[in-house]
Write a protein that holds these residues in place. Sequence first.
Motif, PDB file in Angstrom:
ATOM      1  N   LYS A 197      14.630  17.299 -56.577  1.00  2.89           N
ATOM      2  CA  LYS A 197      13.452  16.724 -55.922  1.00  2.89           C
ATOM      3  C   LYS A 197      12.333  17.753 -55.903  1.00  2.89           C
ATOM      4  CE  LYS A 197      16.038  13.614 -52.879  1.00  2.89           C
ATOM      5  NZ  LYS A 197      16.285  13.215 -51.474  1.00  2.89           N
ATOM      6  N   PRO A 198      11.097  17.344 -56.113  1.00  2.00           N
ATOM      7  CA  PRO A 198       9.981  18.297 -56.078  1.00  2.00           C
ATOM      8  C   PRO A 198       9.719  18.793 -54.658  1.00  2.00           C
ATOM      9  CG  PRO A 198       9.161  16.063 -56.341  1.00  2.00           C
ATOM     10  CD  PRO A 198      10.644  15.972 -56.435  1.00  2.00           C
ATOM     11  N   HIS A 199       9.046  19.925 -54.564  1.00  4.40           N
ATOM     12  CA  HIS A 199       8.683  20.468 -53.271  1.00  4.40           C
ATOM     13  C   HIS A 199       7.733  19.516 -52.537  1.00  4.40           C
ATOM     14  CE1 HIS A 199       9.926  24.467 -55.080  1.00  4.40           C
ATOM     15  NE2 HIS A 199      10.595  24.429 -53.940  1.00  4.40           N
ATOM     16  N   THR A 200       7.797  19.607 -51.199  1.00  3.47           N
ATOM     17  CA  THR A 200       6.924  18.745 -50.387  1.00  3.47           C
ATOM     18  C   THR A 200       5.462  19.028 -50.668  1.00  3.47           C
ATOM     19  OG1 THR A 200       8.625  18.753 -48.663  1.00  3.47           O
ATOM     20  CG2 THR A 200       6.435  18.003 -48.030  1.00  3.47           C
ATOM     21  N   ALA A 201       5.131  20.289 -50.881  1.00 10.19           N
ATOM     22  CA  ALA A 201       3.745  20.637 -51.179  1.00 10.19           C
ATOM     23  C   ALA A 201       3.273  19.983 -52.475  1.00 10.19           C
ATOM     24  CB  ALA A 201       3.594  22.153 -51.264  1.00 10.19           C
ATOM     25  N   ARG A 202       4.168  19.861 -53.444  1.00 10.73           N
ATOM     26  CA  ARG A 202       3.793  19.231 -54.715  1.00 10.73           C
ATOM     27  C   ARG A 202       3.598  17.726 -54.533  1.00 10.73           C
ATOM     28  NH1 ARG A 202       7.024  20.303 -60.435  1.00 10.73           N
ATOM     29  NH2 ARG A 202       5.244  19.872 -61.809  1.00 10.73           N
ATOM     30  N   ILE A 203       4.455  17.111 -53.729  1.00  5.66           N
ATOM     31  CA  ILE A 203       4.293  15.681 -53.456  1.00  5.66           C
ATOM     32  C   ILE A 203       2.977  15.433 -52.731  1.00  5.66           C
ATOM     33  CG2 ILE A 203       5.279  13.733 -52.204  1.00  5.66           C
ATOM     34  CD1 ILE A 203       8.022  14.965 -52.611  1.00  5.66           C
ATOM     35  N   ARG A 204       2.654  16.325 -51.799  1.00  6.87           N
ATOM     36  CA  ARG A 204       1.398  16.188 -51.058  1.00  6.87           C
ATOM     37  C   ARG A 204       0.195  16.366 -51.985  1.00  6.87           C
ATOM     38  NH1 ARG A 204       2.468  19.741 -47.701  1.00  6.87           N
ATOM     39  NH2 ARG A 204       3.413  18.417 -46.106  1.00  6.87           N
ATOM     40  N   ALA A 205       0.303  17.319 -52.909  1.00  4.57           N
ATOM     41  CA  ALA A 205      -0.800  17.546 -53.836  1.00  4.57           C
ATOM     42  C   ALA A 205      -0.987  16.362 -54.784  1.00  4.57           C
ATOM     43  CB  ALA A 205      -0.567  18.824 -54.627  1.00  4.57           C
ATOM     44  N   ALA A 206       0.126  15.744 -55.220  1.00  2.00           N
ATOM     45  CA  ALA A 206       0.021  14.608 -56.138  1.00  2.00           C
ATOM     46  C   ALA A 206      -0.583  13.392 -55.454  1.00  2.00           C
ATOM     47  CB  ALA A 206       1.406  14.264 -56.697  1.00  2.00           C
ATOM     48  N   SER A 207      -0.330  13.236 -54.150  1.00  2.00           N
ATOM     49  CA  SER A 207      -0.877  12.087 -53.421  1.00  2.00           C
ATOM     50  C   SER A 207      -2.267  12.340 -52.880  1.00  2.00           C
ATOM     51  CB  SER A 207       0.061  11.721 -52.261  1.00  2.00           C
ATOM     52  OG  SER A 207       0.206  12.814 -51.372  1.00  2.00           O
ATOM     53  N   GLY A 208      -2.808  13.565 -53.082  1.00  2.84           N
ATOM     54  CA  GLY A 208      -4.167  13.858 -52.637  1.00  2.84           C
ATOM     55  C   GLY A 208      -4.271  14.310 -51.194  1.00  2.84           C
ATOM     56  N   GLU A 209      -3.132  14.570 -50.549  1.00  3.75           N
ATOM     57  CA  GLU A 209      -3.164  15.029 -49.164  1.00  3.75           C
ATOM     58  C   GLU A 209      -3.542  16.510 -49.116  1.00  3.75           C
ATOM     59  OE1 GLU A 209       0.485  14.207 -47.251  1.00  3.75           O
ATOM     60  OE2 GLU A 209       0.556  12.099 -47.880  1.00  3.75           O
ATOM     61  N   PRO A 210      -4.202  16.953 -48.033  1.00  2.00           N
ATOM     62  CA  PRO A 210      -4.588  18.372 -47.928  1.00  2.00           C
ATOM     63  C   PRO A 210      -3.360  19.262 -47.769  1.00  2.00           C
ATOM     64  CG  PRO A 210      -5.045  17.202 -45.879  1.00  2.00           C
ATOM     65  CD  PRO A 210      -4.654  16.160 -46.897  1.00  2.00           C
ATOM     66  N   GLN A 211      -3.433  20.447 -48.339  1.00  3.89           N
ATOM     67  CA  GLN A 211      -2.333  21.382 -48.260  1.00  3.89           C
ATOM     68  C   GLN A 211      -2.299  22.057 -46.893  1.00  3.89           C
ATOM     69  OE1 GLN A 211       0.065  21.817 -50.468  1.00  3.89           O
ATOM     70  NE2 GLN A 211      -0.846  20.304 -51.850  1.00  3.89           N
ATOM     71  N   GLN A 212      -1.112  22.472 -46.473  1.00  5.48           N
ATOM     72  CA  GLN A 212      -0.970  23.155 -45.203  1.00  5.48           C
ATOM     73  C   GLN A 212      -1.519  24.575 -45.289  1.00  5.48           C
ATOM     74  OE1 GLN A 212       3.272  22.837 -44.559  1.00  5.48           O
ATOM     75  NE2 GLN A 212       3.020  21.063 -43.207  1.00  5.48           N
ATOM     76  N   THR A 213      -2.052  25.028 -44.180  1.00  8.61           N
ATOM     77  CA  THR A 213      -2.512  26.412 -44.090  1.00  8.61           C
ATOM     78  C   THR A 213      -1.310  27.324 -43.916  1.00  8.61           C
ATOM     79  OG1 THR A 213      -2.745  26.259 -41.692  1.00  8.61           O
ATOM     80  CG2 THR A 213      -4.652  25.622 -43.032  1.00  8.61           C
ATOM     81  N   PRO A 214      -1.472  28.621 -44.151  1.00  8.44           N
ATOM     82  CA  PRO A 214      -0.341  29.541 -43.931  1.00  8.44           C
ATOM     83  C   PRO A 214       0.232  29.449 -42.525  1.00  8.44           C
ATOM     84  CG  PRO A 214      -2.079  30.619 -45.175  1.00  8.44           C
ATOM     85  CD  PRO A 214      -2.627  29.296 -44.751  1.00  8.44           C
TER      86      PRO A 214
END
Length: 251
Positions: A197-214
């Motif tokens: 399964k892809p990383h959650t950050a990659r799924i978020r990036a593919a759906s156009g959701e903003p990335q989490q801050t550090p």
Amino acid sequence: MTPSEAAQLLGHCAAFDNRTVGKVDARAWSAALHDVPFDEDAVAAVAAFYGTPPKDPSQKLWIQPHNVRTLRTKIRNARLENFQYEPLPDESVGEYLARYRGQVQAIASGRIAAPTGRLALEGGPTRQFVAELEARGWEGNREVPDEDDEPAAELIETVRRTGPLGVVCPMCAAEIGFPCKSNYATKKHPLGKPLSKPHTARIRAASGEPQQTPEQRAAEEERIRAASARALARIEADENIPDADIVEEAS
């Protein structure tokens, strides 16, 4: 095909395979080909059979009645490949059937030369029909730009596959089209084991959701560690349940 005609056909076969032809053979072939006439196409079927090499070079060719029937049909059907019936105006069903069968028989037998080319469709859509399509967003008449106008590299950059694999993973830097990988190297996977399964950050990036801050990622990791610690504590507590004391009742 009569026995005498079958004997003549068997004579052509004997010229290729040196078979012995008798009256019994002629009667047998006549019975098997009772609805097949003895004509040039039947003789051509024999020549076509022996003119084709066998799949096994060591195999001896030996024609049978069904081979004559099949090859004769193929020869006649080849003449009808480009045939198209041209009806007469106001013809009845009976007239149509009679003319159609007559034309098919004449061309299949070779009495009339077979058509040499296929009929092509002519004309195109009317202007009104094209205008209605264009009003609905159709761009069928647009011009395709030359490579100098729009380089192929720019076109490739605009092509993206759907889903998380269509973007570069922000976590493990997996390229487009490649699965995400873990941070742990193994002997079989020195760059990291591919993940199912892809990383959650990659799924978020593919759906156009903003990335989490550090800070948000650190808080999420802390929450996961705390949940894991609580689950481990519960497991240890279940394993350390003391045995029940047995109390003897006074007699």
